[in-house]
Design a protein around this motif. Structure first.
Motif, PDB file in Angstrom:
ATOM      1  N   TYR A  31       0.627  -1.162   0.076  1.00  0.00           N
ATOM      2  CA  TYR A  31       0.074   0.164  -0.044  1.00  0.00           C
ATOM      3  C   TYR A  31       0.508   1.075  -0.253  1.00  0.00           C
ATOM      4  CZ  TYR A  31      -3.315   3.878   1.278  1.00  0.00           C
ATOM      5  OH  TYR A  31      -3.775   4.939   1.318  1.00  0.00           O
ATOM      6  N   TYR A  32       0.397   1.953  -0.133  1.00  0.00           N
ATOM      7  CA  TYR A  32       1.111   3.541  -0.902  1.00  0.00           C
ATOM      8  C   TYR A  32      -0.021   4.364  -0.919  1.00  0.00           C
ATOM      9  CZ  TYR A  32       5.085   1.145  -3.859  1.00  0.00           C
ATOM     10  OH  TYR A  32       6.046  -0.202  -4.508  1.00  0.00           O
ATOM     11  N   ASN A  33       0.784   5.411   0.379  1.00  0.00           N
ATOM     12  CA  ASN A  33       0.033   6.751   0.598  1.00  0.00           C
ATOM     13  C   ASN A  33       0.169   7.243  -0.461  1.00  0.00           C
ATOM     14  OD1 ASN A  33      -1.211   8.591   1.684  1.00  0.00           O
ATOM     15  ND2 ASN A  33       0.336   8.463   3.599  1.00  0.00           N
ATOM     16  N   TYR A  34      -1.538   7.088  -0.741  1.00  0.00           N
ATOM     17  CA  TYR A  34      -1.252   8.800  -2.092  1.00  0.00           C
ATOM     18  C   TYR A  34      -0.452   9.747  -1.732  1.00  0.00           C
ATOM     19  CZ  TYR A  34      -3.818  11.135  -6.367  1.00  0.00           C
ATOM     20  OH  TYR A  34      -4.172  11.804  -7.044  1.00  0.00           O
ATOM     21  N   TRP A  56       7.358   9.705  -5.838  1.00  0.00           N
ATOM     22  CA  TRP A  56       7.602   9.191  -5.188  1.00  0.00           C
ATOM     23  C   TRP A  56       7.947   9.811  -4.126  1.00  0.00           C
ATOM     24  CZ3 TRP A  56       4.283   6.710  -1.813  1.00  0.00           C
ATOM     25  CH2 TRP A  56       4.683   5.950  -0.798  1.00  0.00           C
ATOM     26  N   THR A 101      -2.442   2.170  -4.399  1.00  0.00           N
ATOM     27  CA  THR A 101      -2.930   3.202  -3.834  1.00  0.00           C
ATOM     28  C   THR A 101      -4.186   4.349  -3.305  1.00  0.00           C
ATOM     29  OG1 THR A 101      -2.474   5.743  -3.288  1.00  0.00           O
ATOM     30  CG2 THR A 101      -2.497   5.242  -5.750  1.00  0.00           C
ATOM     31  N   TYR A 109      -9.556   3.556  -5.941  1.00  0.00           N
ATOM     32  CA  TYR A 109      -7.928   3.102  -5.712  1.00  0.00           C
ATOM     33  C   TYR A 109      -6.975   3.855  -7.141  1.00  0.00           C
ATOM     34  CZ  TYR A 109      -9.971   0.438  -1.400  1.00  0.00           C
ATOM     35  OH  TYR A 109     -10.713   0.171  -0.560  1.00  0.00           O
TER      36      TYR A 109
END
Ligand SMILES: Nc1ncnc2c1ncn2[C@@H]1O[C@H](COP(=O)(O)OP(=O)(O)OP(=O)(O)O)[C@@H](O)[C@H]1O
Length: 259
Positions: A31-34, A56, A101, A109
């Motif tokens: 999971y990547y924090n937006y 990123w 994300t 998503y």
């Protein structure tokens, strides 16, 4: 759509959303924090939704973020695609899937994918065909064939191989959108896009709607792609199948049959 059908759709969408949430919690999917993505720039859009290039945090690391809608059909295909990505070990000619994300406020998503710096094969050939020698064309062809062979060895059929699903990064093939079923194409509202795909489809499918696309169908599509790579031309460009304004009767019938 009736109220009842809407309710069923929502219920089924929630099953896929629950799968995504569980996979994130179980760390099956990264999971990547937006909010950590910076410098978002639109790259294009398809039947899923829009695609953005993003950094990123404040690093040089670049990703492609592919947003998707929360409808049942899209979610089903996204879950299918994620499972296939997770099953097949990384291959340098297959676009990497890094994770997911979410824009919390919109509950939307996005897939976090490898970024391909030269876009699609179509774009690449349009811009660079004259710079390519036979060795470059051979390398592209070999990479494309080995990416599909890699999928076939794992019994994965691409089913949707065409010059907009093949991306190029640093002069190398990056096969994208694998494992998508026809339903995604069905969902596309862009007629010219659908027509553009026809030259790449196994002709057996064009003659028989019930025909199941298989590994040989992928091989047919690769053949057309190799022709495009070697000639630099759009396949069957002298046929009026991909211009909504010039559709002939055969094209209309063909599309009605397919989609
Ligand atoms: N990983 C990526 N790196 C760079 N550009 C990308 C990437 N993914 C998509 N794009 C760009 O965004 C556009 C839209 O991509 P997307 O995959 O959503 O649609 P498509 O494959 O063209 O259409 P469809 O989803 O209807 O088959 C592409 O045509 C391409 O130019």
């Amino acid at each position: 759509m009736s109220k009842e059908a809407k309710k069923t759709d929502l219920k089924e969408s929630n099953i896929y959303i629950d799968w995504l949430e569980k996979s994130i919690n179980d760390e099956y999917i990264n999971y990547y924090n937006y909010l950590e993505f910076k410098n978002l720039n639109p790259l294009g859009s398809g039947s899923y939704g829009r695609v953005f290039r993003a950094n990123w945090k404040n690093t040089d690391g670049i990703f492609a973020l592919k947003t998707f809608n929360n409808d049942k059909i899209t979610l089903k295909e996204i879950v299918n695609e994620i499972k296939l990505h997770k099953e097949s070990i990384a291959n340098e000619n297959i676009l990497r899937f890094y994770g997911i994300t979410k824009i919390e406020t919109e509950k939307k998503y996005s897939l976090v994918l490898e970024y391909a710096d030269s876009g699609t094969l179509n774009i690449y050939l349009n811009l660079h065909f004259n710079e390519l020698d036979w060795n470059d064309k051979y390398q592209l062809s070999l990479q494309l064939a080995s990416a599909v062979a890699f999928l076939h060895e794992r019994d994965i059929i691409h089913r949707d191989l065409h010059a907009d699903n093949v991306l190029i990064h640093q002069k190398k093939i990056k096969l994208a959108d694998f494992g998508l079923s026809r339903k995604i194409a069905k969902a596309s509202s862009n007629a010219s896009k659908i027509f553009g795909v026809i030259p790449f489809i196994d002709p057996k499918k064009l003659n028989d709607q019930g025909y199941e696309l298989n590994k040989k169908s992928d091989v047919y599509s690769i053949g057309v792609l190799l022709w495009q790579i070697s000639s630099g031309k759009q396949p069957f460009s002298d046929h009026k199948y991909d211009n909504a304004g010039n559709m002939n009767q055969t094209s209309v019938l063909l599309c009605k049959k397919l989609f």
